[in-house]
Write a protein that holds these residues in place. Structure first.
Motif, PDB file in Angstrom:
ATOM      1  N   LYS A 197       0.589  -1.482  -0.087  1.00 54.36           N
ATOM      2  CA  LYS A 197       0.115  -0.119  -0.052  1.00 54.36           C
ATOM      3  C   LYS A 197       0.578   1.271  -0.280  1.00 54.36           C
ATOM      4  O   LYS A 197       0.869   2.489  -0.775  1.00 54.36           O
ATOM      5  CB  LYS A 197      -1.227   0.223   1.534  1.00 54.36           C
ATOM      6  N   ASP A 198       2.040   1.228   1.030  1.00 52.93           N
ATOM      7  CA  ASP A 198       2.465   2.289   0.730  1.00 52.93           C
ATOM      8  C   ASP A 198       3.378   2.846  -0.482  1.00 52.93           C
ATOM      9  O   ASP A 198       4.445   4.634  -1.075  1.00 52.93           O
ATOM     10  CB  ASP A 198       3.962   2.237   2.162  1.00 52.93           C
ATOM     11  N   ASP A 199       4.302   1.453  -1.596  1.00 54.83           N
ATOM     12  CA  ASP A 199       3.936   1.855  -2.839  1.00 54.83           C
ATOM     13  C   ASP A 199       3.114   2.515  -3.811  1.00 54.83           C
ATOM     14  O   ASP A 199       3.861   3.717  -4.664  1.00 54.83           O
ATOM     15  CB  ASP A 199       4.771   0.467  -3.714  1.00 54.83           C
ATOM     16  N   ILE A 200       1.997   2.779  -3.730  1.00 59.42           N
ATOM     17  CA  ILE A 200       1.119   3.253  -4.281  1.00 59.42           C
ATOM     18  C   ILE A 200       1.257   4.661  -4.478  1.00 59.42           C
ATOM     19  O   ILE A 200       1.199   5.137  -5.733  1.00 59.42           O
ATOM     20  CB  ILE A 200       0.102   2.543  -4.414  1.00 59.42           C
ATOM     21  N   PRO A 201       1.435   5.997  -3.414  1.00 61.61           N
ATOM     22  CA  PRO A 201       1.543   7.116  -3.950  1.00 61.61           C
ATOM     23  C   PRO A 201       3.654   7.371  -4.398  1.00 61.61           C
ATOM     24  O   PRO A 201       3.219   8.260  -5.563  1.00 61.61           O
ATOM     25  CB  PRO A 201       1.712   7.401  -2.708  1.00 61.61           C
ATOM     26  N   LEU A 202       3.912   6.671  -4.150  1.00 55.88           N
ATOM     27  CA  LEU A 202       5.380   6.665  -5.047  1.00 55.88           C
ATOM     28  C   LEU A 202       5.321   5.950  -6.871  1.00 55.88           C
ATOM     29  O   LEU A 202       5.768   6.998  -7.350  1.00 55.88           O
ATOM     30  CB  LEU A 202       6.611   5.186  -4.657  1.00 55.88           C
ATOM     31  N   PHE A 203       4.733   5.061  -6.625  1.00 54.77           N
ATOM     32  CA  PHE A 203       3.901   4.314  -8.232  1.00 54.77           C
ATOM     33  C   PHE A 203       3.129   5.681  -9.361  1.00 54.77           C
ATOM     34  O   PHE A 203       3.814   6.505 -10.225  1.00 54.77           O
ATOM     35  CB  PHE A 203       3.113   3.237  -8.387  1.00 54.77           C
ATOM     36  N   GLU A 204       2.332   6.257  -8.783  1.00 59.14           N
ATOM     37  CA  GLU A 204       1.656   7.896  -9.018  1.00 59.14           C
ATOM     38  C   GLU A 204       2.047   8.517  -9.613  1.00 59.14           C
ATOM     39  O   GLU A 204       2.199   9.167 -10.630  1.00 59.14           O
ATOM     40  CB  GLU A 204       0.501   7.696  -7.690  1.00 59.14           C
ATOM     41  N   LYS A 205       3.369   8.472  -8.250  1.00 55.63           N
ATOM     42  CA  LYS A 205       4.182  10.305  -8.710  1.00 55.63           C
ATOM     43  C   LYS A 205       4.849   9.350 -10.156  1.00 55.63           C
ATOM     44  O   LYS A 205       5.519  10.746 -10.854  1.00 55.63           O
ATOM     45  CB  LYS A 205       5.047  10.601  -7.039  1.00 55.63           C
ATOM     46  N   ALA A 206       5.592   8.764 -10.402  1.00 55.54           N
ATOM     47  CA  ALA A 206       6.469   8.406 -11.317  1.00 55.54           C
ATOM     48  C   ALA A 206       5.780   8.364 -11.875  1.00 55.54           C
ATOM     49  O   ALA A 206       6.198   8.538 -13.359  1.00 55.54           O
ATOM     50  CB  ALA A 206       6.717   7.221 -10.923  1.00 55.54           C
ATOM     51  N   HIS A 207       4.629   7.916 -12.373  1.00 55.49           N
ATOM     52  CA  HIS A 207       3.967   7.724 -13.370  1.00 55.49           C
ATOM     53  C   HIS A 207       3.150   9.456 -13.887  1.00 55.49           C
ATOM     54  O   HIS A 207       3.318   9.856 -15.234  1.00 55.49           O
ATOM     55  CB  HIS A 207       2.351   7.301 -13.725  1.00 55.49           C
ATOM     56  N   ALA A 208       3.377  10.263 -13.003  1.00 55.66           N
ATOM     57  CA  ALA A 208       2.544  11.669 -13.174  1.00 55.66           C
ATOM     58  C   ALA A 208       4.195  12.664 -13.651  1.00 55.66           C
ATOM     59  O   ALA A 208       3.250  13.478 -14.452  1.00 55.66           O
ATOM     60  CB  ALA A 208       2.124  12.308 -12.019  1.00 55.66           C
ATOM     61  N   GLN A 209       5.139  11.811 -13.185  1.00 56.12           N
ATOM     62  CA  GLN A 209       6.242  12.771 -13.680  1.00 56.12           C
ATOM     63  C   GLN A 209       6.939  11.934 -15.157  1.00 56.12           C
ATOM     64  O   GLN A 209       7.806  12.985 -16.121  1.00 56.12           O
ATOM     65  CB  GLN A 209       7.007  13.092 -12.458  1.00 56.12           C
ATOM     66  N   GLY A 210       6.701  11.317 -14.966  1.00 57.37           N
ATOM     67  CA  GLY A 210       7.524  10.460 -16.516  1.00 57.37           C
ATOM     68  C   GLY A 210       6.530   8.999 -17.109  1.00 57.37           C
ATOM     69  O   GLY A 210       7.430   9.031 -18.100  1.00 57.37           O
ATOM     70  N   GLY A 214       8.159   6.267 -16.827  1.00 58.11           N
ATOM     71  CA  GLY A 214       8.949   6.911 -15.460  1.00 58.11           C
ATOM     72  C   GLY A 214       7.968   5.534 -14.735  1.00 58.11           C
ATOM     73  O   GLY A 214       9.055   4.925 -13.335  1.00 58.11           O
ATOM     74  N   LEU A 215       7.140   4.727 -14.455  1.00 58.50           N
ATOM     75  CA  LEU A 215       6.692   4.449 -14.160  1.00 58.50           C
ATOM     76  C   LEU A 215       7.462   3.012 -13.468  1.00 58.50           C
ATOM     77  O   LEU A 215       7.553   1.951 -13.080  1.00 58.50           O
ATOM     78  CB  LEU A 215       4.483   3.693 -14.275  1.00 58.50           C
ATOM     79  N   ILE A 216       7.034   2.768 -15.119  1.00 62.42           N
ATOM     80  CA  ILE A 216       8.677   0.877 -15.101  1.00 62.42           C
ATOM     81  C   ILE A 216       9.934   0.998 -14.714  1.00 62.42           C
ATOM     82  O   ILE A 216      10.298  -0.068 -14.003  1.00 62.42           O
ATOM     83  CB  ILE A 216       8.455   0.768 -16.939  1.00 62.42           C
ATOM     84  N   LYS A 217      10.264   1.953 -14.742  1.00 64.97           N
ATOM     85  CA  LYS A 217      11.647   2.593 -14.241  1.00 64.97           C
ATOM     86  C   LYS A 217      11.501   2.353 -11.951  1.00 64.97           C
ATOM     87  O   LYS A 217      12.103   1.813 -11.436  1.00 64.97           O
ATOM     88  CB  LYS A 217      12.069   3.541 -14.334  1.00 64.97           C
ATOM     89  N   ALA A 218      10.603   2.868 -11.818  1.00 66.54           N
ATOM     90  CA  ALA A 218       9.543   2.492 -11.106  1.00 66.54           C
ATOM     91  C   ALA A 218       9.512   1.403 -10.102  1.00 66.54           C
ATOM     92  O   ALA A 218       9.154   1.299  -8.587  1.00 66.54           O
ATOM     93  CB  ALA A 218       8.272   3.893 -10.394  1.00 66.54           C
ATOM     94  N   ILE A 219       8.954   0.582 -10.545  1.00 68.25           N
ATOM     95  CA  ILE A 219       8.498  -0.510 -10.518  1.00 68.25           C
ATOM     96  C   ILE A 219       9.998  -1.333 -10.131  1.00 68.25           C
ATOM     97  O   ILE A 219      10.899  -1.902 -10.797  1.00 68.25           O
ATOM     98  CB  ILE A 219       7.644  -2.296 -11.816  1.00 68.25           C
ATOM     99  N   PRO A 220       9.631  -1.953  -8.403  1.00 69.80           N
ATOM    100  CA  PRO A 220      11.092  -2.576  -7.690  1.00 69.80           C
ATOM    101  C   PRO A 220      11.003  -4.365  -8.268  1.00 69.80           C
ATOM    102  O   PRO A 220      10.029  -4.480  -9.017  1.00 69.80           O
ATOM    103  CB  PRO A 220      10.228  -2.466  -6.343  1.00 69.80           C
ATOM    104  N   ASP A 221      12.152  -5.064  -8.600  1.00 71.34           N
ATOM    105  CA  ASP A 221      12.365  -6.139  -8.489  1.00 71.34           C
ATOM    106  C   ASP A 221      11.349  -6.656  -7.631  1.00 71.34           C
ATOM    107  O   ASP A 221      11.463  -8.036  -8.645  1.00 71.34           O
ATOM    108  CB  ASP A 221      14.150  -6.424  -8.433  1.00 71.34           C
TER     109      ASP A 221
END
Length: 270
Positions: A197-210, A214-221
């Motif tokens: 759940k804590d990662d969702i805002p990070l993904f939303e931010k990555a998508h908004a910026q890139g 940007g989202l693909i790069k933000a997805i953890p292994d």
């Protein structure tokens, strides 16, 4: 219109079943309001998507008997309708595609099987099958005859990290801002441990910026490793076995790239 669609679908399926020698299996999906909007269909039909799907399955099963039948539901209604010939099978299997709890319950209640979604872990599968089994038991059905299929994303390379990168885009498609409420959130409610759940805002931010890049790069292994079968050939084979151990009887293996297809086929043809 809705009544004729049910009978026309039954006619088409029964015909294909005859042409294929009784090998048809049907996996009808629920039409949500977003699906209806995209396809210019009515969005308010007086029944929920799962209720409509249930009525299509139940009414078509009646039609497959080859007899004159009647059906009365919230959405589908007809009287004394038949196919005009007796199908070679009176029961064509229906596998219900499902991700969220409501769909999983419907699969257990009326389905001959289920098709579980892509980008889900074996742990999710275990939790989903608990919901399905409980629903089947409540409906007085024999779960031992229930078929479990699942779309399993596979990425096979000699290098582990290269394999993860090849399928990271598909994991990202399930976590973009539009899909989070439709796909990611329902998976979390069923019990998908790899989506935090804590990662969702990070993904939303990555998508908004890139955007998607940007989202693909933000997805953890950990997301890719947890919700796909990716890595070296041995790693892929072991991971698919974990899905089998979780209860998947029919693994539907989806390669991440065209050049991986033959290698994946060769690996599981051994």
């Amino acid at each position: 219109m809705r009544d004729s669609v049910s009978s026309l679908a039954a006619i088409g399926l029964a015909t294909l079943d005859e042409l294929t020698g009784g090998r048809m299996t049907v996996a009808p999906g629920a039409c949500t309001k977003s699906h209806a909007r995209v396809h210019a269909l009515p969005q308010d039909v007086g029944a929920t998507p799962t209720e409509v799907l249930r009525e299509y399955v139940e009414s078509m099963r009646l039609l497959f008997t080859g007899e004159k039948v009647s059906y009365h539901g919230k959405f589908i209604n007809f009287d004394n309708v038949g196919l005009g010939w007796k199908p070679i099978r009176s029961r064509i299997p229906f596998y219900v595609p499902a991700t969220a709890t409501v769909g999983l319950k419907l699969a257990g209640a009326i389905g001959d099987g289920v098709v579980l979604n892509a980008v889900c872990s074996p742990e999710y599968t275990v939790n989903a099958l608990k919901i399905i089994k409980e629903s089947a038991q409540q409906a007085g059905r024999d779960f031992s005859k229930f078929e479990v299929a699942q779309i399993i994303n596979c990425s096979i390379e000699d290098d582990h990290n290269k394999a993860l990168d090849a399928v990271r885009w598909e994991v990202a498609t399930k976590l973009d801002p539009v899909q989070i409420s439709f796909i990611a959130a329902p998976k979390m409610r069923v019990g998908e441990p790899y989506i935090r759940k804590d990662d969702i805002p990070l993904f939303e931010k990555a998508h908004a910026q890139g955007g998607m890049e940007g989202l693909i790069k933000a997805i953890p292994d950990s997301y890719v490793e947890g919700m796909t079968a990716s890595g070296t050939p041995d790693e892929v084979k072991k991971r698919v076995q974990q899905y089998r151990n979780a209860g998947v009887k029919i693994p539907l293996l989806r390669p991440a790239a065209a050049h991986q297809t033959q290698r994946l086929l060769d690996l599981f043809a051994q």
